[in-house]
Design an enzyme around this catalytic site. Structure first.
Site, mmCIF file in Angstrom:
data_model
loop_
_atom_site.group_PDB
_atom_site.id
_atom_site.type_symbol
_atom_site.label_atom_id
_atom_site.label_comp_id
_atom_site.label_asym_id
_atom_site.label_seq_id
_atom_site.Cartn_x
_atom_site.Cartn_y
_atom_site.Cartn_z
ATOM 1 N N HIS A 44 0.821 -1.210 0.000
ATOM 2 C CA HIS A 44 0.000 0.000 0.000
ATOM 3 C C HIS A 44 0.855 1.261 0.000
ATOM 4 O O HIS A 44 0.552 2.244 -0.681
ATOM 5 C CB HIS A 44 -0.943 0.002 1.201
ATOM 6 C CG HIS A 44 -1.982 1.089 1.107
ATOM 7 N ND1 HIS A 44 -1.757 2.361 1.567
ATOM 8 C CD2 HIS A 44 -3.225 1.088 0.570
ATOM 9 C CE1 HIS A 44 -2.827 3.096 1.337
ATOM 10 N NE2 HIS A 44 -3.736 2.342 0.727
ATOM 11 N N CYS A 99 27.411 0.568 -32.525
ATOM 12 C CA CYS A 99 26.924 0.616 -31.143
ATOM 13 C C CYS A 99 27.970 1.188 -30.181
ATOM 14 O O CYS A 99 27.811 1.101 -28.972
ATOM 15 C CB CYS A 99 26.505 -0.782 -30.676
ATOM 16 S SG CYS A 99 27.831 -1.997 -30.692
#
Length: 799
Positions: free
Chosen positions: A422, A752
């Site tokens: 919660h 890359c």
């Protein structure tokens, strides 16, 4: 007068004003989704009209109004006293005889349905304005479990009525402008699922941190579900990938074992619940089987399809029958209502070398933000008066009663809890960064400490000593320009993959296995393969890490597969290029057990790395584990967008040997569409471009190593760092030739390395040479997209 008691199959989603959000949703699912195989416990609803009747019968309206008018909801003490006074009034009220009779009759009929004299039920509050698309009332009203007998049922209903005026509920309604008297409360009375003998938890039809919608997130622990919702335990966690689950694959793409040391079970007296310890054997295994996880995921997807929106679902497993049940479902309110994606990029400006020195503790990150403030450690709400706006709230756990304080906090840190507790849900809704499940925050941190709470570094949250500077950039991704040249991402951390998927990229040009091995495994693969031959001390260290795995090799395969899968799933169906491990011997030696198996090399950068390891008798079996992980991702999870890449392959003959070993472990180039690329990072890869093109399906230029080896510069040496430059003409010649080779021999060529992220002029060079794709670091993507778009426009106008 409206009916005071209704059966769940008599109500639907249109009845929220009568029965509240939870009950309306349950009724809707019983009517429409039970026929599709989703199991939902039966029960009845004491309606909102019954609540109003109770309040009116006991003449409480004016008394409640008078109390509310005299209290300042922002004053913690006044709020506490006023709330308690109202709740006492309601709890002292009497049931009208006709209402009492209808409740008793319904309870007796429910008991007969299940063949017992007094059925165990859960009595749940359900506010009539709850779970609206833009607000969640989760946890604000009370739930009572293991309630048996008519007197207990009636008493629990009365307590539920009173819970409409808890401190957290009053505070929440004030914040969102809900009229206290336009909201009523209905109560659901539902057959209890004996999850105290099994497990329960929460599932979301998206990733709660990022809003990524292609996964189902399931959390679970032993016993009744309250301990998962309230964050008392760190639950087990699973991610299931929706697109390939629908195709029939076993699409669990990640799972993590929680810390399940306690559980909530029925009290032996037959009334209420008590806490119990979880035995060590159960702690060290998952609370659901993989088959049960997949069943739940399918149910959650069915519920989401029916409601046409992301959903938050509570589930329970009955320990007597072994059956799974859905016990609640409501709209997910944080990400579900978002119409467009605005990227808020938080970045710490603290150098990496300084970070570890200033880390005070770590936990589970909630959100992606960073906040600074003074610590206030609260052992209970009785200390609430010392908490000030902007403080960092530090507590053992933060249950719903703490919500008024949480709204004042700049950040939240707790000892306990998982990402679906919660406290985490409320923190997300408030937009407050939180780090939960730290273990010992209340011991490490002290009142007045100045700290920075960072949740921008993946799934791990950090608490740093003092004030750490950070930057924030907000970008609407829909406003970013498109480019003709595909721009891909270099992705290291699987934890960031879902978040990065929202960026407008063409996929992943480089996913590094080393990050996964280093951060999620931490053990040398040969130490796991040769586990029985290790020292007692080393075995004990490995046992602590590999809890739940008797077969140590399976641990390596699973952890590596889950890390790879999160990245592949995040960008599915776009291509994701995974580079096999490229640790040097000195880097492998730092892994647990690594020093036993690694040689001492004079120059590891040019030594036993990449392809030369894979076919070596000394490492072949370890490479086989990497192949098995990739096979699991592609064939078991269905993520066929995954392309593999071989690094540091010095000769075409080496490439052929690697392909043979891959085939031996079940990975065959071309089978099931598997493509195998090679890193183009050694001059020989360029010089023998035709020969390498005959072995591999594509090239990815690694400009970092290619620059080093073309210029003969050790990139780790500061003495010659001034010579290292990707823009050097010799390096550019190599890159141009590599692109030309790709065009000549029908192979894709991307890049890359770091250069495109750092140098706009290098980007222009690549686009002029018509490279097939450019892969950059995530933090450079926004700038690269803008620059490439401008370059493409300029080149078009020039032509």
């Amino acid at each position: 007068m409206e009916k005071l008691v209704l059966w769940l199959d008599e109500v639907g989603i249109e009845d929220i004003p009568i029965v509240g959000g939870k009950n309306a949703s349950l009724g809707e699912m019983i009517r429409k989704l039970s026929p599709k195989g989703i199991k939902i416990p039966y029960g009845f609803v004491v309606t909102a009209e019954a609540y109003r009747y109770f309040i009116s019968y006991n003449r409480l309206d004016k008394k409640i109004r008078d109390i509310l008018e005299r209290i300042d909801v922002s004053n913690v003490k006044e709020l506490e006293e006023g709330s308690r006074e109202i709740r006492n009034l309601i709890r002292s009220g009497r049931f009208p005889e006709d209402l009492k009779a209808q409740v008793i009759e319904a309870y007796q009929e429910l008991s007969q349905r299940y063949g017992v004299e007094n059925v165990d039920v859960a009595v749940r509050s359900s506010a009539t304005a709850e779970d609206l698309p833009n607000a969640s009332f989760a946890g604000q009203q009370e739930t009572y479990l293991n309630v048996r007998g008519t007197c207990k049922v009636l008493d629990s209903i009365r307590k539920c009525f009173a819970s409409l005026f808890t401190e957290r509920a009053l505070s929440y309604r004030e914040k969102f402008g809900f009229d206290h008297f336009r909201i009523a409360l209905a109560v659901g009375v539902q057959k209890m699922v004996r999850s105290d003998l099994a497990s329960s938890g929460v599932a979301f039809s998206l990733d709660t941190e990022t809003g990524f919608r292609n996964v189902v997130l399931i959390t679970g622990s032993y016993g009744l579900g309250e301990y998962v919702v309230k964050g008392v335990v760190v639950p087990d966690e699973w991610f299931v990938f929706k697109p390939t689950l629908e195709k029939g694959f076993r699409a669990i793409i990640d799972k993590k074992l929680g810390i399940k040391d306690k559980k909530l079970i029925y009290d032996e007296s037959g009334v209420g619940v008590v806490e119990a310890k979880v035995d060590e054997r159960d702690r060290n295994r998952f609370s659901l089987s993989d088959d049960e996880v997949l069943t739940l995921a399918r149910w959650v997807m069915e519920i989401e399809r029916y409601y046409s929106k992301p959903m938050d679902v509570e589930w329970a497993k009955d320990g007597e029958t072994g059956e799974l049940y859905v016990v609640q479902a409501r709209p997910e309110t944080v990400h579900g209502s978002k119409k467009s994606y605005r990227l808020e990029i938080y970045k710490l400006t603290l150098p990496e070398s300084e970070k570890e020195k200033r880390v005070l503790l770590k936990g589970i990150a909630v959100g992606k933000k960073v906040a600074y403030g003074k610590v206030k450690v609260l052992k209970s709400l009785e200390e609430a008066e010392k908490f000030e706006e902007g403080d960092v709230l530090v507590a053992d756990i933060t249950d719903p009663d703490w919500e008024p304080l949480m709204r004042k906090a700049s950040a939240i840190v707790t000892n306990r809890g998982g990402r679906t507790c919660h406290a985490a849900i409320v923190a997300r809704e408030l937009g407050v960064p939180a780090v939960v499940g730290t273990g010992n925050a209340t011991e490490i941190l002290n009142d007045g400490d100045e700290v920075t709470v960072s949740c921008c570094e993946g799934s791990t949250g950090y608490i740093y000593e003092g004030k750490v500077d950070y930057s924030v950039e907000e970008v609407d991704v829909s406003e970013l320009p498109s480019t003709k040249t595909p721009i891909m991402l270099n992705v290291a951390s699987p934890d960031r993959a879902f978040e990065l998927s929202f960026l407008p990229s063409a996929g992943v040009g480089l996913a590094r296995e080393e990050f996964i091995i280093n951060n999620y495994i931490g053990i040398h693969p040969l130490a796991l393969i040769n586990f029985d031959d290790l020292s007692v001390e080393l075995k004990e260290q490995i046992e602590e890490i590999t809890v739940g795995y008797e077969d140590k090799k399976s641990f390596y395969v699973d952890k590596l597969a889950y890390g790879i899968a999160r990245i592949a799933a995040a960008f599915y169906p776009k291509p994701v290029i995974l580079r096999f491990s490229d640790f040097k011997s000195n880097e492998y030696a730092h892994l647990l057990g690594g020093s036993i198996f690694e040689p001492a090399e004079e120059n590891p950068m040019l030594g036993w790395r990449g392809a030369s390891r894979y076919y070596s008798d000394k490492f072949k079996e370890a490479f086989g584990l990497e192949c098995l992980a990739v096979k699991k991702v592609r064939e078991e999870m269905g993520l066929d967008n995954l392309i593999v890449m071989v690094p540091f392959c010095r000769t075409p003959e080496e490439g052929k040997k690697v392909l043979e070993v891959m085939k031996e472990f079940g990975l065959e180039r071309g089978k099931e569409g598997l493509e195998v690329y090679v890193m183009c990072e050694i001059p020989s890869n360029v010089i023998l471009g035709k020969e390498f093109a005959e072995v591999f399906d594509g090239f990815s230029i690694g400009s970092n190593d290619l620059t080093q080896l073309t210029l003969g510069v050790d990139r780790d040496s500061s003495l010659v760092a001034h010579i290292y430059d990707e823009r050097n003409e010799a390096v550019k010649w190599m890159v141009e030739k590599a692109i030309e080779n790709g065009k000549n021999y029908g192979r894709k060529v991307g890049i890359c390395g770091q250069a495109p992220s750092d140098y706009p002029e290098f980007l222009r060079f690549l686009i002029e040479k018509r490279i097939d794709s450019i892969s950059v670091n995530p933090d450079a993507l926004v700038d690269v997209l803008r620059i490439v778009s401008q370059i493409e426009r300029e080149l078009e106008s020039e032509s």
